[in-house]
Design a protein around this motif. Structure first.
Motif, PDB file in Angstrom:
ATOM      1  N   TRP A   1       0.809  -1.218   0.000  1.00 47.21           N
ATOM      2  CA  TRP A   1       0.000   0.000   0.000  1.00 47.21           C
ATOM      3  C   TRP A   1       0.838   1.260   0.000  1.00 47.21           C
ATOM      4  O   TRP A   1       0.414   2.290  -0.518  1.00 47.21           O
ATOM      5  CB  TRP A   1      -0.935  -0.012   1.198  1.00 47.21           C
ATOM      6  N   LEU A   2       2.060   1.224   0.583  1.00 50.92           N
ATOM      7  CA  LEU A   2       2.885   2.422   0.660  1.00 50.92           C
ATOM      8  C   LEU A   2       3.245   2.926  -0.730  1.00 50.92           C
ATOM      9  O   LEU A   2       3.200   4.134  -1.002  1.00 50.92           O
ATOM     10  CB  LEU A   2       4.157   2.132   1.464  1.00 50.92           C
ATOM     11  N   VAL A   3       3.581   1.985  -1.631  1.00 52.17           N
ATOM     12  CA  VAL A   3       3.926   2.376  -2.996  1.00 52.17           C
ATOM     13  C   VAL A   3       2.736   3.026  -3.680  1.00 52.17           C
ATOM     14  O   VAL A   3       2.858   4.066  -4.339  1.00 52.17           O
ATOM     15  CB  VAL A   3       4.404   1.151  -3.802  1.00 52.17           C
ATOM     16  N   TYR A   4       1.559   2.442  -3.523  1.00 48.35           N
ATOM     17  CA  TYR A   4       0.379   2.995  -4.182  1.00 48.35           C
ATOM     18  C   TYR A   4       0.017   4.369  -3.628  1.00 48.35           C
ATOM     19  O   TYR A   4      -0.406   5.260  -4.362  1.00 48.35           O
ATOM     20  CB  TYR A   4      -0.796   2.033  -4.039  1.00 48.35           C
ATOM     21  N   VAL A   5       0.186   4.543  -2.312  1.00 50.45           N
ATOM     22  CA  VAL A   5      -0.091   5.853  -1.709  1.00 50.45           C
ATOM     23  C   VAL A   5       0.867   6.903  -2.252  1.00 50.45           C
ATOM     24  O   VAL A   5       0.484   8.047  -2.538  1.00 50.45           O
ATOM     25  CB  VAL A   5       0.004   5.774  -0.175  1.00 50.45           C
ATOM     26  N   LEU A   6       2.132   6.525  -2.425  1.00 51.16           N
ATOM     27  CA  LEU A   6       3.127   7.471  -2.925  1.00 51.16           C
ATOM     28  C   LEU A   6       2.939   7.768  -4.407  1.00 51.16           C
ATOM     29  O   LEU A   6       3.144   8.901  -4.853  1.00 51.16           O
ATOM     30  CB  LEU A   6       4.543   6.929  -2.681  1.00 51.16           C
ATOM     31  N   MET A   7       2.569   6.758  -5.176  1.00 51.19           N
ATOM     32  CA  MET A   7       2.538   6.902  -6.627  1.00 51.19           C
ATOM     33  C   MET A   7       1.187   7.349  -7.168  1.00 51.19           C
ATOM     34  O   MET A   7       1.117   7.913  -8.264  1.00 51.19           O
ATOM     35  CB  MET A   7       2.924   5.580  -7.296  1.00 51.19           C
ATOM     36  N   ALA A   8       0.111   7.120  -6.450  1.00 51.64           N
ATOM     37  CA  ALA A   8      -1.220   7.434  -6.976  1.00 51.64           C
ATOM     38  C   ALA A   8      -1.365   8.902  -7.369  1.00 51.64           C
ATOM     39  O   ALA A   8      -1.861   9.194  -8.471  1.00 51.64           O
ATOM     40  CB  ALA A   8      -2.288   7.043  -5.966  1.00 51.64           C
ATOM     41  N   PRO A   9      -0.942   9.877  -6.534  1.00 50.75           N
ATOM     42  CA  PRO A   9      -1.087  11.278  -6.959  1.00 50.75           C
ATOM     43  C   PRO A   9      -0.300  11.599  -8.224  1.00 50.75           C
ATOM     44  O   PRO A   9      -0.768  12.366  -9.076  1.00 50.75           O
ATOM     45  CB  PRO A   9      -0.549  12.073  -5.758  1.00 50.75           C
ATOM     46  N   VAL A  10       0.887  11.007  -8.347  1.00 50.95           N
ATOM     47  CA  VAL A  10       1.703  11.246  -9.543  1.00 50.95           C
ATOM     48  C   VAL A  10       1.019  10.678 -10.777  1.00 50.95           C
ATOM     49  O   VAL A  10       0.936  11.321 -11.825  1.00 50.95           O
ATOM     50  CB  VAL A  10       3.111  10.633  -9.370  1.00 50.95           C
ATOM     51  N   GLN A  11       0.519   9.437 -10.662  1.00 49.41           N
ATOM     52  CA  GLN A  11      -0.139   8.801 -11.802  1.00 49.41           C
ATOM     53  C   GLN A  11      -1.388   9.566 -12.235  1.00 49.41           C
ATOM     54  O   GLN A  11      -1.637   9.756 -13.427  1.00 49.41           O
ATOM     55  CB  GLN A  11      -0.479   7.352 -11.459  1.00 49.41           C
ATOM     56  N   ILE A  12      -2.181  10.001 -11.258  1.00 46.73           N
ATOM     57  CA  ILE A  12      -3.386  10.763 -11.586  1.00 46.73           C
ATOM     58  C   ILE A  12      -3.014  12.074 -12.274  1.00 46.73           C
ATOM     59  O   ILE A  12      -3.627  12.461 -13.280  1.00 46.73           O
ATOM     60  CB  ILE A  12      -4.214  11.033 -10.307  1.00 46.73           C
ATOM     61  N   SER A  13      -1.990  12.755 -11.750  1.00 45.74           N
ATOM     62  CA  SER A  13      -1.544  14.014 -12.357  1.00 45.74           C
ATOM     63  C   SER A  13      -1.054  13.798 -13.786  1.00 45.74           C
ATOM     64  O   SER A  13      -1.354  14.592 -14.685  1.00 45.74           O
ATOM     65  CB  SER A  13      -0.425  14.639 -11.516  1.00 45.74           C
ATOM     66  N   VAL A  14      -0.295  12.719 -13.990  1.00 44.25           N
ATOM     67  CA  VAL A  14       0.225  12.422 -15.330  1.00 44.25           C
ATOM     68  C   VAL A  14      -0.918  12.260 -16.322  1.00 44.25           C
ATOM     69  O   VAL A  14      -0.903  12.838 -17.418  1.00 44.25           O
ATOM     70  CB  VAL A  14       1.108  11.152 -15.300  1.00 44.25           C
ATOM     71  N   TRP A  15      -1.931  11.482 -15.963  1.00 43.04           N
ATOM     72  CA  TRP A  15      -3.027  11.234 -16.908  1.00 43.04           C
ATOM     73  C   TRP A  15      -3.871  12.473 -17.138  1.00 43.04           C
ATOM     74  O   TRP A  15      -4.338  12.719 -18.261  1.00 43.04           O
ATOM     75  CB  TRP A  15      -3.888  10.067 -16.421  1.00 43.04           C
ATOM     76  N   ILE A  16      -4.066  13.292 -16.103  1.00 41.56           N
ATOM     77  CA  ILE A  16      -4.819  14.539 -16.291  1.00 41.56           C
ATOM     78  C   ILE A  16      -4.083  15.455 -17.258  1.00 41.56           C
ATOM     79  O   ILE A  16      -4.664  15.984 -18.224  1.00 41.56           O
ATOM     80  CB  ILE A  16      -5.046  15.241 -14.938  1.00 41.56           C
ATOM     81  N   PHE A  17      -2.782  15.655 -17.026  1.00 47.40           N
ATOM     82  CA  PHE A  17      -2.005  16.529 -17.907  1.00 47.40           C
ATOM     83  C   PHE A  17      -1.877  15.936 -19.308  1.00 47.40           C
ATOM     84  O   PHE A  17      -1.847  16.673 -20.299  1.00 47.40           O
ATOM     85  CB  PHE A  17      -0.613  16.791 -17.312  1.00 47.40           C
ATOM     86  N   TYR A  18      -1.803  14.594 -19.389  1.00 49.91           N
ATOM     87  CA  TYR A  18      -1.699  13.967 -20.702  1.00 49.91           C
ATOM     88  C   TYR A  18      -2.953  14.230 -21.530  1.00 49.91           C
ATOM     89  O   TYR A  18      -2.872  14.608 -22.711  1.00 49.91           O
ATOM     90  CB  TYR A  18      -1.464  12.463 -20.558  1.00 49.91           C
ATOM     91  N   MET A  19      -4.126  14.034 -20.926  1.00 48.85           N
ATOM     92  CA  MET A  19      -5.367  14.246 -21.667  1.00 48.85           C
ATOM     93  C   MET A  19      -5.541  15.723 -22.042  1.00 48.85           C
ATOM     94  O   MET A  19      -6.023  16.050 -23.134  1.00 48.85           O
ATOM     95  CB  MET A  19      -6.565  13.763 -20.847  1.00 48.85           C
ATOM     96  N   LYS A  20      -5.126  16.638 -21.158  1.00 49.30           N
ATOM     97  CA  LYS A  20      -5.190  18.059 -21.485  1.00 49.30           C
ATOM     98  C   LYS A  20      -4.246  18.382 -22.645  1.00 49.30           C
ATOM     99  O   LYS A  20      -4.584  19.167 -23.537  1.00 49.30           O
ATOM    100  CB  LYS A  20      -4.828  18.903 -20.262  1.00 49.30           C
ATOM    101  N   ALA A  21      -3.048  17.761 -22.634  1.00 51.44           N
ATOM    102  CA  ALA A  21      -2.090  18.001 -23.713  1.00 51.44           C
ATOM    103  C   ALA A  21      -2.616  17.483 -25.043  1.00 51.44           C
ATOM    104  O   ALA A  21      -2.498  18.148 -26.080  1.00 51.44           O
ATOM    105  CB  ALA A  21      -0.745  17.345 -23.379  1.00 51.44           C
ATOM    106  N   VAL A  22      -3.219  16.296 -25.030  1.00 54.89           N
ATOM    107  CA  VAL A  22      -3.788  15.736 -26.261  1.00 54.89           C
ATOM    108  C   VAL A  22      -4.929  16.619 -26.763  1.00 54.89           C
ATOM    109  O   VAL A  22      -5.039  16.901 -27.966  1.00 54.89           O
ATOM    110  CB  VAL A  22      -4.274  14.293 -26.024  1.00 54.89           C
ATOM    111  N   PHE A  23      -5.781  17.058 -25.848  1.00 55.65           N
ATOM    112  CA  PHE A  23      -6.897  17.920 -26.230  1.00 55.65           C
ATOM    113  C   PHE A  23      -6.393  19.204 -26.875  1.00 55.65           C
ATOM    114  O   PHE A  23      -6.909  19.635 -27.916  1.00 55.65           O
ATOM    115  CB  PHE A  23      -7.751  18.235 -25.007  1.00 55.65           C
TER     116      PHE A  23
END
Length: 356
Positions: free
Chosen positions: A304-326
């Motif tokens: 769970w520690l890895v997921y807690v640390l990485m989840a905000p980064v992963q969510i941010s990456v996908w949000i910025f990726y979709m905005k960049a594609v748009f």
């Protein structure tokens, strides 16, 4: 003082895209090697090896998708000069400008200081910074307090400058003077909120902008376009019509522009720091990224520690990726958007189809 060592405005998107473009194929080939190395009789170790190889390859394909959507076609050869305070309201304007200019131009401008990322953050999260720059809608060129000198050097490579005069600031007045001196009035296009119907009104605009720097300036030669959100098609057509008739650019520095820059630098000394130079950014990336990978690998078994640390980064990456594609599709670069989605799809396919 302006001298031969003065560099153009910094282009972090160009630098970071090159790093990503080099790193992505290496990760894909590394993943292929791990697939081959993990092959053997069915066992838990074999499954772990395939899973690790799939993650490496998927990361490589995702970086390729970032590279496809973010890579600049060329150095900026069209500049958008404006008051930073209007950036949030001018996103549609800049997107319309990019569509009107087409593939022959890259629209550039100075990024607000508060929107810049540090060298450390760029090296640690290369892909995320690229997507943040592309998806935020802000301009992507940078400089320190020697910005006026570096802007002049960049303008020697420019074919046109679009100047948004709907909101004026002291810095924008300096940029306007510099642009008119370096590019001349026939390659400076003013963006206004209402139509100028007579030479007298054009002269009033020049006077209001404090452009009484050359008595030979003819108000009748003033180039302007009206921007209204309800009529973007007319705006794009006007821009295209003016751009098609632009004279050939001249790459030499104009003496009057040099004198203006020197007078402004006397007030604000140039920034001689090189901490954000390309060499430092590239070196930091190659030093910090492997270190980050080792830390994450060490944490990988802690659930769970890895997921807690990485989840905000992963969510941010996908949000910025979709905005960049748009934004890529909105600016008219559909082929780059489709390329990016193709690479992202291949990465997902590799990740979810890894053999057990």
């Amino acid at each position: 003082m302006l001298n031969a060592k003065t560099k153009p405005l910094g282009d972090p998107l160009r630098i970071l895209s090159r790093i990503t473009g080099w790193g992505a194929p290496l990760l894909i080939f590394a993943g292929m090697y791990l697939f081959i190395a993990a092959d053997g009789p069915a066992s838990p170790e074999r499954a772990d090896g395939f899973a690790r190889a799939a993650k490496v390859m998927a990361t490589g394909f995702f970086l390729l998708s970032v590279w496809a959507v973010a890579r600049p076609r060329r150095e900026a050869n069209a500049f958008y000069l404006r008051a930073f305070a209007e950036d949030d309201q001018s996103m549609k304007l800049r997107t319309s400008l990019a569509r009107a200019l087409g593939k022959e131009f890259r629209l550039g401008g100075i990024r607000p200081p508060g929107q810049r990322s540090s060298t450390f953050v760029r090296a640690l999260t290369n892909g995320l910074v690229i997507l943040r720059y592309v998806g935020s809608g802000q301009m992507d060129l940078e400089a320190g307090n020697d910005w006026i000198a570096r802007l002049l050097v960049s303008l020697t490579k420019a074919e046109v400058a679009f100047i948004d005069v709907r909101t004026m600031t002291p810095h924008l007045r300096d940029e306007i003077k510099l642009s008119v001196l370096q590019l001349k009035l026939d390659r400076c296009i003013f963006i206004v909120s209402r139509r100028l119907n007579a030479v007298e009104e054009a002269k009033e605009l020049l006077d209001a902008l404090d452009l009484a720097i050359d008595p030979a300036i003819d108000p009748a030669k003033l180039l302007w376009v009206v921007y209204q959100e309800g009529d973007l098609t007319a705006f794009q057509n006007d821009v295209r019509k003016i751009v098609d008739g632009l004279p050939k650019p001249c790459s030499r520095l104009e003496p009057e522009a040099i004198r203006l820059v020197d007078s402004l630098l006397d007030v604000a000394p140039p920034d001689t720091s090189r901490k954000n130079g390309p060499a430092v950014q590239i070196l930091s990336a190659f030093v910090l990224l492997p270190f980050t990978a080792m830390v994450l690998e060490a944490l990988w078994g802690k659930g769970w520690l890895v997921y807690v640390l990485m989840a905000p980064v992963q969510i941010s990456v996908w949000i910025f990726y979709m905005k960049a594609v748009f934004r890529t599709f909105a600016s008219g670069a559909r082929e780059r958007g489709f390329q990016s989605l193709l690479f992202a799809g291949l990465g997902a396919l590799v990740y979810f189809s890894a053999p057990e």
